[in-house]
Motif scaffolding. Structure first.
Motif: not given
Length: 205
Positions: A17-31
């Motif tokens: 969860a710590q590793r994938n948090a940043a890329p998932i958040l980056q995607l969500l912020q663009g939605q």
């Protein structure tokens, strides 16, 4: 499988969860997300805390199958005004969409490969059924492509899962998108780090 570190206040910190948090958040912020979002299988609550803090316009509903996970979710999110109290949810049981109707978004991270095909079929249909007319589902995780894994690490992990339970393991991308089509959703596929994908599904226009 590594045991997550647990902080004194009860927050668990799974490494994945710590590793994938940043890329998932980056995607969500663009939605352009706003309003109610249902998170299925919130686990430790680490994602809910990080994502909800960065998306204050979203009303975050964390859920999990395991009641014992609610304490960690609460510890992570209790200071955030846009996070609702965590609820237990078996997302593989039919009919749950009625509890969470009219969601603007549904988020599921790293669960489909841990459940059976029949369970996944129910989950995908129920997630589609709880969406508002312009809502979107976000499904993140590893997938087979044309029946094959895409790296040695994925092949090993998938084999380990199937050795533990032959009913589970990576789902083929084509199978998942077909189930989403059956549920009335069109799917956009975005490549993510470490051979993962994010499937963004919305109502077919």
């Amino acid at each position: 499988m590594t045991t997550p570190e647990t902080l004194p206040d009860g927050r668990r910190q799974p490494a994945a969860a710590q590793r994938n948090a940043a890329p998932i958040l980056q995607l969500l912020q663009g939605q352009n997300l706003h309003g109610p979002l249902l998170e299925i299988a919130s686990g430790s609550g680490l994602h809910a805390a990080h994502f909800a803090a960065a998306l204050p316009q979203v009303i975050w509903q964390p859920t999990d199958l395991e009641p014992q996970n609610l304490a960690s979710i609460t510890a992570w999110t209790q200071a955030l005004p846009n996070v609702l109290p965590a609820q237990t949810l078996d997302a593989c049981a039919p009919g749950w969409h009625r509890r969470f109707a009219s969601q603007n978004a549904v988020l599921l991270v790293n669960l489909l490969h841990l459940i059976s095909h029949p369970a996944a079929k129910i989950l995908l249909a129920e997630a589609a059924a709880c969406l508002a007319p312009k809502g979107r589902c976000f499904f993140y995780g590893p997938f087979l492509r044309n029946g094959q894994t895409t790296s040695a690490g994925d092949a090993d992990f998938d084999a380990t899962l199937r050795a533990q339970d032959p009913a589970i393991g990576y789902k083929d991308l084509a199978w998942v998108t077909a189930r989403l089509t059956e549920a009335g959703l069109a799917c956009q596929i975005t490549a993510m780090p470490a051979n993962n994908l994010m499937l963004i599904a919305s109502h077919i226009q």
